[in-house]
Design a protein around this motif. Structure first.
Motif, mmCIF file in Angstrom:
data_model
loop_
_atom_site.group_PDB
_atom_site.id
_atom_site.type_symbol
_atom_site.label_atom_id
_atom_site.label_comp_id
_atom_site.label_asym_id
_atom_site.label_seq_id
_atom_site.Cartn_x
_atom_site.Cartn_y
_atom_site.Cartn_z
ATOM 1 N N LEU A 1 0.760 -1.095 0.055
ATOM 2 C CA LEU A 1 0.130 0.144 -0.008
ATOM 3 C C LEU A 1 0.871 1.291 -0.022
ATOM 4 C CD1 LEU A 1 -2.792 -1.162 2.373
ATOM 5 C CD2 LEU A 1 -2.988 -0.856 -0.061
ATOM 6 N N ALA A 2 1.943 1.138 0.804
ATOM 7 C CA ALA A 2 2.816 2.306 0.883
ATOM 8 C C ALA A 2 3.551 2.661 -0.543
ATOM 9 C CB ALA A 2 4.085 2.192 1.796
ATOM 10 N N ALA A 3 3.875 1.616 -1.154
ATOM 11 C CA ALA A 3 4.478 1.496 -2.654
ATOM 12 C C ALA A 3 3.483 2.078 -3.697
ATOM 13 C CB ALA A 3 4.941 0.278 -2.944
ATOM 14 N N VAL A 4 1.961 1.661 -3.544
ATOM 15 C CA VAL A 4 0.982 2.311 -4.173
ATOM 16 C C VAL A 4 0.862 3.547 -3.957
ATOM 17 C CG1 VAL A 4 -1.530 2.160 -4.687
ATOM 18 C CG2 VAL A 4 -0.198 0.140 -4.472
ATOM 19 N N ALA A 5 0.835 3.796 -2.663
ATOM 20 C CA ALA A 5 0.746 5.515 -2.365
ATOM 21 C C ALA A 5 1.962 6.222 -2.964
ATOM 22 C CB ALA A 5 0.738 5.708 -0.962
ATOM 23 N N VAL A 6 3.153 5.791 -2.888
ATOM 24 C CA VAL A 6 4.061 6.716 -3.449
ATOM 25 C C VAL A 6 4.068 6.641 -4.855
ATOM 26 C CG1 VAL A 6 6.740 6.509 -3.885
ATOM 27 C CG2 VAL A 6 5.832 5.930 -1.688
ATOM 28 N N VAL A 7 3.429 5.669 -5.744
ATOM 29 C CA VAL A 7 3.624 5.789 -7.138
ATOM 30 C C VAL A 7 2.359 6.777 -7.536
ATOM 31 C CG1 VAL A 7 2.888 4.134 -9.157
ATOM 32 C CG2 VAL A 7 4.428 3.687 -7.469
ATOM 33 N N ALA A 8 1.337 6.723 -6.673
ATOM 34 C CA ALA A 8 0.193 7.477 -6.910
ATOM 35 C C ALA A 8 0.287 8.950 -6.727
ATOM 36 C CB ALA A 8 -1.160 6.959 -6.001
ATOM 37 N N ILE A 9 1.235 9.361 -5.698
ATOM 38 C CA ILE A 9 1.608 10.494 -5.610
ATOM 39 C C ILE A 9 2.699 10.949 -6.483
ATOM 40 C CG2 ILE A 9 3.005 12.009 -3.953
ATOM 41 C CD1 ILE A 9 2.115 10.471 -1.524
ATOM 42 N N ALA A 10 3.347 10.119 -6.790
ATOM 43 C CA ALA A 10 4.363 10.462 -7.981
ATOM 44 C C ALA A 10 3.622 10.866 -9.107
ATOM 45 C CB ALA A 10 5.629 9.364 -8.119
ATOM 46 N N ALA A 11 2.474 10.066 -9.629
ATOM 47 C CA ALA A 11 1.835 10.256 -10.763
ATOM 48 C C ALA A 11 1.112 11.616 -10.580
ATOM 49 C CB ALA A 11 0.963 9.087 -11.127
ATOM 50 N N LEU A 12 0.422 11.538 -9.555
ATOM 51 C CA LEU A 12 -0.212 12.857 -9.419
ATOM 52 C C LEU A 12 0.494 14.237 -9.445
ATOM 53 C CD1 LEU A 12 -2.773 14.449 -8.396
ATOM 54 C CD2 LEU A 12 -2.104 13.980 -6.018
ATOM 55 N N LEU A 13 1.826 14.288 -8.930
ATOM 56 C CA LEU A 13 2.855 15.162 -9.016
ATOM 57 C C LEU A 13 3.082 15.421 -10.630
ATOM 58 C CD1 LEU A 13 5.227 14.800 -5.972
ATOM 59 C CD2 LEU A 13 3.122 16.488 -6.058
ATOM 60 N N TRP A 14 3.528 14.351 -11.178
ATOM 61 C CA TRP A 14 3.693 14.322 -12.502
ATOM 62 C C TRP A 14 2.487 14.940 -13.337
ATOM 63 C CZ3 TRP A 14 7.787 14.290 -15.746
ATOM 64 C CH2 TRP A 14 7.750 13.775 -16.986
ATOM 65 N N GLN A 15 1.245 14.545 -12.993
ATOM 66 C CA GLN A 15 0.320 15.011 -13.869
ATOM 67 C C GLN A 15 0.024 16.648 -13.433
ATOM 68 O OE1 GLN A 15 -1.730 13.385 -15.802
ATOM 69 N NE2 GLN A 15 -3.062 15.321 -16.411
ATOM 70 N N LEU A 16 0.084 16.925 -12.345
ATOM 71 C CA LEU A 16 0.074 18.414 -11.993
ATOM 72 C C LEU A 16 1.143 19.237 -12.870
ATOM 73 C CD1 LEU A 16 -0.406 18.407 -8.028
ATOM 74 C CD2 LEU A 16 -2.126 18.966 -9.610
ATOM 75 N N LEU A 17 2.480 18.451 -12.895
ATOM 76 C CA LEU A 17 3.569 19.181 -13.709
ATOM 77 C C LEU A 17 3.003 19.166 -15.124
ATOM 78 C CD1 LEU A 17 6.346 20.663 -13.720
ATOM 79 C CD2 LEU A 17 7.183 18.186 -14.028
ATOM 80 N N ASP A 18 2.531 18.169 -15.599
ATOM 81 C CA ASP A 18 2.129 18.340 -17.037
ATOM 82 C C ASP A 18 1.000 19.171 -17.175
ATOM 83 O OD1 ASP A 18 2.475 16.836 -19.661
ATOM 84 O OD2 ASP A 18 0.299 16.405 -19.301
ATOM 85 N N ASN A 19 -0.038 19.304 -16.331
ATOM 86 C CA ASN A 19 -0.961 20.414 -16.571
ATOM 87 C C ASN A 19 -0.610 21.789 -16.374
ATOM 88 O OD1 ASN A 19 -2.764 18.235 -16.610
ATOM 89 N ND2 ASN A 19 -3.493 18.575 -14.175
ATOM 90 N N ARG A 20 0.503 22.054 -15.570
ATOM 91 C CA ARG A 20 0.854 23.358 -15.469
ATOM 92 C C ARG A 20 1.964 23.475 -16.813
ATOM 93 N NH1 ARG A 20 -2.012 23.810 -12.058
ATOM 94 N NH2 ARG A 20 -1.694 24.427 -9.669
ATOM 95 N N ARG A 21 2.419 22.589 -17.368
ATOM 96 C CA ARG A 21 3.078 22.696 -18.585
ATOM 97 C C ARG A 21 2.024 23.037 -19.802
ATOM 98 N NH1 ARG A 21 7.460 17.673 -18.715
ATOM 99 N NH2 ARG A 21 8.688 18.649 -17.160
ATOM 100 N N ASP A 22 0.925 22.274 -19.873
ATOM 101 C CA ASP A 22 0.104 22.629 -20.875
ATOM 102 C C ASP A 22 -0.513 23.986 -20.464
ATOM 103 O OD1 ASP A 22 0.275 20.317 -21.760
ATOM 104 O OD2 ASP A 22 -1.316 19.252 -20.649
ATOM 105 N N ALA A 23 -1.101 24.271 -19.291
ATOM 106 C CA ALA A 23 -1.372 25.972 -18.982
ATOM 107 C C ALA A 23 -0.566 26.913 -19.717
ATOM 108 C CB ALA A 23 -1.714 25.876 -17.579
ATOM 109 N N ALA A 24 0.934 26.465 -19.234
ATOM 110 C CA ALA A 24 2.013 27.561 -19.674
ATOM 111 C C ALA A 24 1.904 27.681 -21.159
ATOM 112 C CB ALA A 24 3.142 27.259 -18.930
#
Length: 394
Positions: A230-253
Motif C-alpha cells: 500500500l505504501a508503494a502504491v501510495a508513493v506511485v500514486a503521489i508521483a503520478a499525481l505530481l507528474w500530472q500536476l506538472l504536465d497540467n502546469r506545462r499545458d497551461a503555460a
C-alpha cells in the motif's frame, strides 16, 4: 493513545533519532496524532491495531486478557503450566492449542500488578526524550534504593514544558527478585513474551516494556507485506499525481504563451492600423492646410467665367500648386490683364510671351500666368454693373 499510536509513534521516534536531535520526539508525537485520527474499525481492518495478549499471574492461575484500542477484555483463566522438562522442544506453544489462531498469534505481554513496581517522576532536558531509556539508566541509583543491575526498568514521556524546554518523564523499575519468579512461573510461555508491562491503578498497562531487548520475541506483522504494498502504491500514486500536476502546469503555460502570442499579434496589427490611421489623418491635415492656403478650383473657374469677356475661349486651364496657367484665344487679349486684376483669388496676372494672331479665328492666341492666393471674402464678390473691368463690350 492506542496501541497502534504508541507503536507507530515509537517507530517514527527511532527513525527521527537517526535524523537528528529533537526529530524523534516530533515524529513520535506526529505518529500518535495520525493514529488518533483513524477510526478503530479502519485500524483493525488495516492491521495497525491488532492488540496484544496480556498474561497476568493470579495465584496458581494465569489470567488472559485482550488489550486493544485502550480497552481490556477478559478471555479466561488457565492453570499455570509446568516448566518444560530437560531436552523438550521449545517450539511447542500451549496457547496455540487453546485459543483462536487470531488471538494466539498476537504479541504476548506479561502484566505485573501495580504494587510490584516502583514509579518515579523526573524532569529531563528535551534532548533526552530520543534516548530516554539510556538516560534514566543513570538515574536509578539516585531515584530508587536499587542499582541498575538489580532492576528491570523503562521510562515514558508524560509531557513537555513550553517554558524551560524540559520534559516530564516517569521512571518505572521492578526488582529482579520480583520479576524473575514471575517469568519462571510462566514456564514454556516465557520465550514467547514480547514484553513486560506494569499495570496502573485502573488496571490498564502503562505502555512500557521492562523486558530486556535481548529477551523480547519479535512478532512478524502479517500485514507488513500489505502495508509495504500500500505504501508503494501510495508513493506511485503521489508521483503520478505530481507528474500530472506538472504536465497540467506545462499545458497551461503553453496555452498561456499561445494566448500571449495571439494577443501580441493582435496588438501589432492594431498598432499597424493605428499607424496607418495616423498617417491618413496627418495626410488629410496636410491637404487641408494646403487647400486652406489657396482658393479651390471651383472658386477660380467661377471667378474666371465672371471676368473673361465673351469673345475669349480657353484651350487650357492649369492649376499647379500656387501657379495658374491660361492658354486660349481672345479678340481682346491685350485687355485681359486688366480684366483679371482686382481679385483676391490670384495675384500678378501677366502674359507669358507675345500674342500670336490666329488666321482661322481672327483672334490672338495668348498665354497668361498668375499666382494663386488665399481668397478673401471680397475676392469672390461679383463686379458691379457698368464696371469697365467686367464689361465685355468696353
Amino acid at each position: 493513545m492506542s496501541l497502534f499510536g504508541s507503536s507507530l509513534g515509537g517507530r517514527l521516534g527511532h527513525i527521527g533519532a537517526r535524523l537528528g536531535p529533537g526529530a524523534g520526539g516530533f515524529l513520535r508525537w506526529w505518529g500518535g496524532a495520525l493514529a488518533s485520527w483513524l477510526p478503530l474499525r479502519w485500524r483493525r481492518v488495516l492491521g495497525f491495531d491488532r492488540g496484544r495478549l496480556l498474561l497476568q499471574r493470579d495465584g496458581d492461575e494465569l489470567q488472559l486478557r485482550l488489550n486493544s484500542a485502550g480497552e481490556l477484555r477478559d478471555l479466561g483463566r488457565l492453570p499455570l503450566l509446568p516448566p518444560l522438562p530437560e531436552g523438550a522442544p521449545t517450539t511447542d506453544d500451549p496457547l496455540a492449542r487453546l485459543l483462536d489462531a487470531r488471538i494466539a498469534d498476537l504479541p504476548r505481554w506479561l502484566l505485573l500488578a501495580p504494587a510490584q513496581g516502583l514509579r518515579r517522576r523526573i524532569s529531563l532536558p528535551a534532548a533526552a526524550a530520543d534516548r530516554l531509556r539510556d538516560v534514566v539508566g543513570f538515574e536509578i541509583d539516585r531515584q530508587t534504593p536499587f542499582t541498575a543491575d538489580a532492576v528491570a526498568y523503562d521510562a515514558r514521556v508524560l509531557g513537555r514544558r513550553d517554558g524551560d524546554g524540559q520534559v516530564d518523564a516517569e521512571l518505572v523499575a521492578v526488582p529482579r527478585a520480583v520479576l524473575d519468579p514471575q517469568l519462571a512461573a510462566l514456564g514454556p510461555l516465557t520465550p514467547t513474551l514480547a514484553g513486560v508491562d506494569l499495570a496502573a491503578a485502573d488496571g490498564l498497562p502503562l505502555g512500557i516494556n521492562l523486558l530486556p531487548p535481548s529477551q523480547r520475541r519479535r512478532h512478524r506483522d502479517p500485514w507488513a507485506g500489505w502495508n509495504l504494498a500500500l505504501a508503494a502504491v501510495a508513493v506511485v500514486a503521489i508521483a503520478a499525481l505530481l507528474w500530472q500536476l506538472l504536465d497540467n502546469r506545462r499545458d497551461a503555460a503553453e496555452a498561456f504563451e499561445q494566448e500571449i502570442a495571439r494577443s501580441a499579434d493582435a496588438g501589432r496589427q492594431a498598432a499597424a492600423q493605428r499607424g496607418e490611421l495616423m498617417e491618413l489623418i496627418e495626410g488629410q491635415a496636410f491637404l487641408d492646410r494646403a487647400r486652406a492656403q489657396r482658393p479651390t478650383s471651383i472658386e477660380v473657374i467661377d471667378e474666371l467665367t465672371r471676368r473673361l469677356p465673351d469673345g475669349t475661349y480657353l484651350e487650357k486651364l492649369s492649376i499647379d500648386d500656387q501657379q495658374m496657367l491660361l492658354i486660349g484665344l481672345s479678340g481682346e487679349a491685350a485687355a485681359l490683364i486688366g480684366q483679371l486684376q482686382g481679385t483676391g483669388l490670384w495675384q500678378s496676372p501677366a502674359l507669358a510671351g507675345a500674342l500670336q494672331p490666329d488666321p482661322d479665328s481672327g483672334r490672338d492666341r495668348f498665354t497668361l500666368v498668375a499666382k494663386l492666393a488665399k481668397p478673401t471674402p471680397a475676392a469672390t464678390k461679383p463686379p458691379e454693373a457698368g464696371d469697365d473691368a467686367t464689361d465685355p463690350a468696353g
